[in-house]
Design a protein around this motif. Structure first.
Motif, PDB file in Angstrom:
ATOM      1  N   TYR A   1       0.905  -1.222   0.012  1.00  0.00           N
ATOM      2  CA  TYR A   1      -0.107  -0.037  -0.030  1.00  0.00           C
ATOM      3  C   TYR A   1       1.003   1.015   0.238  1.00  0.00           C
ATOM      4  O   TYR A   1       0.716   2.088  -0.704  1.00  0.00           O
ATOM      5  CB  TYR A   1      -0.974   0.116   1.272  1.00  0.00           C
ATOM      6  CG  TYR A   1      -1.553   1.338   1.522  1.00  0.00           C
ATOM      7  CD1 TYR A   1      -2.560   1.783   0.839  1.00  0.00           C
ATOM      8  CD2 TYR A   1      -1.022   1.917   2.569  1.00  0.00           C
ATOM      9  CE1 TYR A   1      -3.142   3.082   1.320  1.00  0.00           C
ATOM     10  CE2 TYR A   1      -1.797   3.257   2.972  1.00  0.00           C
ATOM     11  CZ  TYR A   1      -2.488   3.724   2.199  1.00  0.00           C
ATOM     12  OH  TYR A   1      -3.140   4.967   2.698  1.00  0.00           O
ATOM     13  N   LEU A   2       1.983   1.325   0.818  1.00  0.00           N
ATOM     14  CA  LEU A   2       2.855   2.440   0.767  1.00  0.00           C
ATOM     15  C   LEU A   2       3.656   2.561  -0.379  1.00  0.00           C
ATOM     16  O   LEU A   2       3.707   3.724  -0.978  1.00  0.00           O
ATOM     17  CB  LEU A   2       3.834   2.170   2.196  1.00  0.00           C
ATOM     18  CG  LEU A   2       3.048   2.199   3.458  1.00  0.00           C
ATOM     19  CD1 LEU A   2       4.196   2.057   4.695  1.00  0.00           C
ATOM     20  CD2 LEU A   2       2.262   3.368   3.927  1.00  0.00           C
ATOM     21  N   ASN A   3       4.177   1.541  -1.132  1.00  0.00           N
ATOM     22  CA  ASN A   3       4.605   1.521  -2.126  1.00  0.00           C
ATOM     23  C   ASN A   3       3.804   2.161  -3.271  1.00  0.00           C
ATOM     24  O   ASN A   3       4.220   2.719  -4.294  1.00  0.00           O
ATOM     25  CB  ASN A   3       5.324   0.300  -2.709  1.00  0.00           C
ATOM     26  CG  ASN A   3       6.543   0.163  -3.237  1.00  0.00           C
ATOM     27  OD1 ASN A   3       7.559   0.592  -3.137  1.00  0.00           O
ATOM     28  ND2 ASN A   3       6.462  -0.431  -4.739  1.00  0.00           N
ATOM     29  N   GLY A   4       2.295   2.007  -3.183  1.00  0.00           N
ATOM     30  CA  GLY A   4       1.607   2.564  -4.285  1.00  0.00           C
ATOM     31  C   GLY A   4       1.401   4.142  -4.106  1.00  0.00           C
ATOM     32  O   GLY A   4       1.085   5.100  -4.991  1.00  0.00           O
ATOM     33  N   LEU A   5       1.580   4.481  -2.864  1.00  0.00           N
ATOM     34  CA  LEU A   5       1.573   5.816  -2.299  1.00  0.00           C
ATOM     35  C   LEU A   5       2.771   6.666  -3.105  1.00  0.00           C
ATOM     36  O   LEU A   5       2.796   7.852  -3.519  1.00  0.00           O
ATOM     37  CB  LEU A   5       1.648   6.241  -1.073  1.00  0.00           C
ATOM     38  CG  LEU A   5       0.155   5.629  -0.145  1.00  0.00           C
ATOM     39  CD1 LEU A   5       0.625   6.083   1.308  1.00  0.00           C
ATOM     40  CD2 LEU A   5      -0.971   6.126  -0.957  1.00  0.00           C
ATOM     41  N   ARG A   6       3.894   5.887  -2.853  1.00  0.00           N
ATOM     42  CA  ARG A   6       5.276   6.560  -3.375  1.00  0.00           C
ATOM     43  C   ARG A   6       5.815   5.107  -4.169  1.00  0.00           C
ATOM     44  O   ARG A   6       6.447   4.518  -3.539  1.00  0.00           O
ATOM     45  CB  ARG A   6       6.160   7.062  -2.161  1.00  0.00           C
ATOM     46  CG  ARG A   6       7.548   7.552  -2.616  1.00  0.00           C
ATOM     47  CD  ARG A   6       8.476   7.757  -1.549  1.00  0.00           C
ATOM     48  NE  ARG A   6       9.761   8.074  -1.886  1.00  0.00           N
ATOM     49  CZ  ARG A   6      10.369   9.491  -1.745  1.00  0.00           C
ATOM     50  NH1 ARG A   6       9.561  10.253  -1.107  1.00  0.00           N
ATOM     51  NH2 ARG A   6      11.601   9.422  -2.252  1.00  0.00           N
ATOM     52  N   ASN A   7       6.114   5.511  -5.387  1.00  0.00           N
ATOM     53  CA  ASN A   7       6.666   4.318  -6.297  1.00  0.00           C
ATOM     54  C   ASN A   7       8.195   4.357  -5.952  1.00  0.00           C
ATOM     55  O   ASN A   7       8.993   5.371  -6.024  1.00  0.00           O
ATOM     56  CB  ASN A   7       6.508   4.805  -7.854  1.00  0.00           C
ATOM     57  CG  ASN A   7       7.228   3.567  -8.816  1.00  0.00           C
ATOM     58  OD1 ASN A   7       7.120   2.686  -8.276  1.00  0.00           O
ATOM     59  ND2 ASN A   7       7.839   4.034  -9.808  1.00  0.00           N
ATOM     60  N   GLY A   8       8.565   3.034  -5.347  1.00  0.00           N
ATOM     61  CA  GLY A   8       9.829   2.941  -5.000  1.00  0.00           C
ATOM     62  C   GLY A   8      10.145   2.998  -3.513  1.00  0.00           C
ATOM     63  O   GLY A   8      11.081   2.939  -2.940  1.00  0.00           O
ATOM     64  N   PHE A   9       9.144   3.273  -2.707  1.00  0.00           N
ATOM     65  CA  PHE A   9       9.190   3.560  -1.389  1.00  0.00           C
ATOM     66  C   PHE A   9       9.900   2.510  -0.542  1.00  0.00           C
ATOM     67  O   PHE A   9      10.651   2.656   0.094  1.00  0.00           O
ATOM     68  CB  PHE A   9       7.572   3.415  -0.562  1.00  0.00           C
ATOM     69  CG  PHE A   9       7.713   3.510   0.634  1.00  0.00           C
ATOM     70  CD1 PHE A   9       8.018   4.671   1.368  1.00  0.00           C
ATOM     71  CD2 PHE A   9       7.499   2.282   1.403  1.00  0.00           C
ATOM     72  CE1 PHE A   9       7.993   4.515   3.033  1.00  0.00           C
ATOM     73  CE2 PHE A   9       7.719   2.260   2.757  1.00  0.00           C
ATOM     74  CZ  PHE A   9       7.807   3.381   3.637  1.00  0.00           C
ATOM     75  N   VAL A  10       9.612   1.106  -1.027  1.00  0.00           N
ATOM     76  CA  VAL A  10      10.398  -0.005  -0.133  1.00  0.00           C
ATOM     77  C   VAL A  10      12.091   0.100  -0.450  1.00  0.00           C
ATOM     78  O   VAL A  10      12.676  -0.049   0.384  1.00  0.00           O
ATOM     79  CB  VAL A  10       9.821  -1.310  -0.352  1.00  0.00           C
ATOM     80  CG1 VAL A  10      10.675  -2.425  -0.011  1.00  0.00           C
ATOM     81  CG2 VAL A  10       8.216  -1.522   0.008  1.00  0.00           C
ATOM     82  N   ALA A  11      12.172   0.506  -1.817  1.00  0.00           N
ATOM     83  CA  ALA A  11      13.543   0.616  -2.350  1.00  0.00           C
ATOM     84  C   ALA A  11      14.081   1.607  -1.510  1.00  0.00           C
ATOM     85  O   ALA A  11      15.440   1.768  -0.977  1.00  0.00           O
ATOM     86  CB  ALA A  11      13.763   0.674  -3.588  1.00  0.00           C
ATOM     87  N   ASP A  12      13.445   3.040  -1.267  1.00  0.00           N
ATOM     88  CA  ASP A  12      14.031   4.176  -0.568  1.00  0.00           C
ATOM     89  C   ASP A  12      14.083   3.782   0.942  1.00  0.00           C
ATOM     90  O   ASP A  12      15.064   4.130   1.558  1.00  0.00           O
ATOM     91  CB  ASP A  12      13.165   5.231  -0.824  1.00  0.00           C
ATOM     92  CG  ASP A  12      13.184   5.767  -2.347  1.00  0.00           C
ATOM     93  OD1 ASP A  12      14.036   5.524  -2.762  1.00  0.00           O
ATOM     94  OD2 ASP A  12      12.213   6.338  -2.622  1.00  0.00           O
ATOM     95  N   LEU A  13      13.110   3.016   1.462  1.00  0.00           N
ATOM     96  CA  LEU A  13      13.236   2.745   2.749  1.00  0.00           C
ATOM     97  C   LEU A  13      14.554   1.526   3.310  1.00  0.00           C
ATOM     98  O   LEU A  13      15.130   2.041   4.111  1.00  0.00           O
ATOM     99  CB  LEU A  13      12.122   2.049   3.285  1.00  0.00           C
ATOM    100  CG  LEU A  13      11.886   1.879   4.982  1.00  0.00           C
ATOM    101  CD1 LEU A  13      11.849   2.712   5.740  1.00  0.00           C
ATOM    102  CD2 LEU A  13      10.640   0.819   4.897  1.00  0.00           C
ATOM    103  N   ASN A  14      14.689   0.582   2.459  1.00  0.00           N
ATOM    104  CA  ASN A  14      15.655  -0.216   2.425  1.00  0.00           C
ATOM    105  C   ASN A  14      16.962   0.422   2.575  1.00  0.00           C
ATOM    106  O   ASN A  14      18.003   0.318   3.080  1.00  0.00           O
ATOM    107  CB  ASN A  14      15.617  -1.223   1.329  1.00  0.00           C
ATOM    108  CG  ASN A  14      16.861  -2.174   1.566  1.00  0.00           C
ATOM    109  OD1 ASN A  14      16.683  -3.073   2.581  1.00  0.00           O
ATOM    110  ND2 ASN A  14      17.973  -2.042   0.520  1.00  0.00           N
TER     111      ASN A  14
END
Length: 225
Positions: A179-192
């Motif tokens: 869901y968060l990755n849908g709010l910001r494309n690449g969120f999980v990559a940025d968080l990692n």
């Protein structure tokens, strides 16, 4: 002569790329005398397993947007052991240990399930963990997020919006991260990437402008859960 120079340059460049990206995968079945060890040999096999590990690595690098070696952990070898043990699998120190007992008792599509497990465990090999500060539920959630995006989703996983806490881990947290990755494309990559050197709950604010608790409330509200 010019053609040969270009060809030589291409071969050298290709060799350099291959050497940079090369990861050695070693698979060892220590449980050959068990039902699960035998099933591994007969129904999964070493070739399929090594190819799955290779595919998982490339997929994880893509999810994490780790385009160069400087972006990634320095891992040149990953060892997988099929062991006579309880549980499903775990990863530690660039090793993955897979349960022969789980393989022996699994009754559905075995190769697909093991592929999903390996995508999850390979994520642990490559993900950053905030130097040990990142909550365990988030670590496991990211690994299951990768499994979710790979398509190897078990039927027993929760549906989006389910769960009691954002850091509950595994499928619950994976759905939230999706869901968060849908709010910001690449969120999980940025968080990692942020978790390369440490961890702070403020990372969610930095990337999405809201606290993680606010984001969890929004997520639950969206699905009426």
């Amino acid at each position: 002569m010019v053609h040969n120079k270009y060809l030589l340059s291409f071969v050298i460049t290709l060799a350099a790329i291959q050497s940079i990206h090369a990861v050695d995968y070693v698979v060892t079945n220590t449980a050959t005398n068990t039902t699960g060890g035998s099933r591994f040999n007969n129904e999964i096999g070493f070739t399929y397993t090594k190819q799955t590990l290779t595919n998982a690595t490339g997929f994880i690098w893509k999810i994490f947007r780790q385009r160069t070696t400087a972006d990634r952990k320095n891992v040149s070898k990953v060892s997988l052991f099929i062991d006579d043990m309880d549980g499903v699998a775990y990863a530690d120190n660039n090793e993955i240990h897979l349960s022969a007992r789980y393989i022996g008792s699994y009754s559905s599509d075995l190769k697909r399930e093991i592929a999903g497990v390996l995508f999850h465990e390979m994520t642990h090999i490559w993900q950053w963990n905030g130097n040990g500060q990142t909550p365990g539920g988030l670590i496991e959630g990211i690994a299951d997020f990768v499994r979710l995006k790979s398509g190897y989703v078990p039927s027993h996983w929760v549906q989006p919006g389910k769960g009691d806490r954002w850091d509950q881990g595994y499928d619950v947290t994976a759905r939230f991260l999706d869901y968060l990755n849908g709010l910001r494309n690449g969120f999980v990559a940025d968080l990692n990437e942020k978790m390369r050197t440490g961890y702070s709950a403020n990372y969610f604010v930095d990337l999405l402008g809201k606290t993680v608790d606010q984001l969890w409330s929004d997520y639950k509200a969206k699905y009426g859960k």
